[in-house]
Each structure stands twice: as structure tokens, then as C-alpha cells.
Design an enzyme around this catalytic site. Structure first.
Site: not given
Length: 183
Positions: A109-110
Site C-alpha cells: 500500500t501507499d
């Protein structure tokens, strides 16, 4: 331009990672998968609606080229695509990236993307779950090996409350550790 992006991206991945089939110089990451679109300010809540034609002809060709170039990691996007957050979008992650395209590396994920899962829509999130435990379990079950943020700190509690089991976590951990071993 899908062709130009694919060509440049493939060369970039090969340059970063090197040509050794067993070891990596560094682990390149393709981002943001997929249909990272819309106003940047609304990226944590935006739903990118895309037709199948546009998805396959505009947004996916570069990712296909990067998978073929053996990119080690793919980062999911903050936004939703066709009503489902990209970091829990089984159609994008499992059906397309893993099964159809054969991606073997890890998905991450960011930073802060999983917080959007439990941040309600009126507060700038997706509002698909209510707690960080539910967000962590949903992400792992969706094929996310690594979280940039604090949400995976809730995994022990998610196990205790039967939202997820250790075997499911171990599956994603094994994918992530393969990258570490190559490095």
C-alpha cells in the site's frame, strides 16, 4: 501514452533490478495500480469509474509490461476503481495482476491507504469497514503483503477476534520474504 509508459517503465525496472535471475540490486515498484486517476486532493476517497475497454487499453498495458520485466513490487492506488478501493480490489489484484498477468512479487500500500478503509466517506475515506482491525484483515485477505502505515499493527487483534487467521498472514509474509531473500 500506454506504449511509451510501458517501454520506459520496463527499461527502468531492468536497470534498477539488474539482470541476475536469482538476486536483485534493488526491488523496483510499479505504482499506482490501477486507474490512479482523478483529482489528487480527493485521492483518498475518489472512485475512478472506468470501462473495461479503457481499463485494458489505457491503464493496464504498462503494468503488463512491468510484470513481464519482472518488477518485484506493485503498489496499489489510494482511490477506488469502479466502487472498490484499489488496495482491496480482488478483480484488480487477484484476477488481473496475479492470475491473468502472473505477477509473483509483493503488493504493498501507499502510506496511510488502509486508514481510508475505515475513514468514512464524509471524512474523506472509503468507509468500507469500521475499524483498523477490519481494514488490516481485509487488506491481507486481498493480497496485500506490506502496509506503509500503522494499520497492520492491528493484525494481532484481528487474529484474536477471528477476522483473519495466522495462515492467511503467513501467506502474504512468505511473498514478502521472497523479496528480502532476493535482496
Amino acid at each position: 501514452d500506454p506504449y511509451l509508459t510501458a517501454s520506459l517503465g520496463s527499461s527502468f525496472v531492468k536497470g534498477l533490478q539488474g539482470e541476475n535471475s536469482k538476486y536483485l540490486k534493488t526491488a523496483a515498484c510499479a505504482k499506482h495500480f490501477a486507474v490512479h486517476s482523478g483529482p489528487e486532493k480527493l485521492r483518498h476517497e475518489f472512485n475512478a469509474e472506468v470501462s473495461q475497454k479503457d481499463l485494458w487499453e489505457t491503464y493496464l498495458p504498462a503494468f503488463q509490461a512491468l510484470v513481464e520485466a519482472n518488477v518485484e513490487a506493485v503498489m496499489c492506488a489510494y482511490n477506488s476503481t469502479n466502487g472498490e478501493p484499489c488496495c482491496s480490489n480482488n478483480y484488480l489484484i487477484t484476477d488481473i495482476l496475479r492470475n491473468k498477468r502472473g505477477f509473483k512479487g509483493h503488493v504493498l500500500t501507499d502510506c496511510g491507504a488502509l486508514e481510508d478503509f475505515y475513514r468514512q466517506k464524509e471524512k474523506g475515506g472509503h468507509g468500507v469497514v469500521n475499524t483498523d482491525e477490519e481494514a488490516a484483515a481485509l487488506a491481507v485477505k486481498s493480497g496485500i503483503s506490506l502496509n506503509c502505515g500503522n494499520t497492520y499493527l492491528a493484525l494481532p487483534e484481528a487474529v484474536k477476534t477471528n477476522l483473519i487467521n495466522e495462515k492467511e498472514i503467513d501467506k502474504q509474509l512468505a511473498i514478502l520474504l521472497k523479496t528480502r531473500f532476493k535482496l
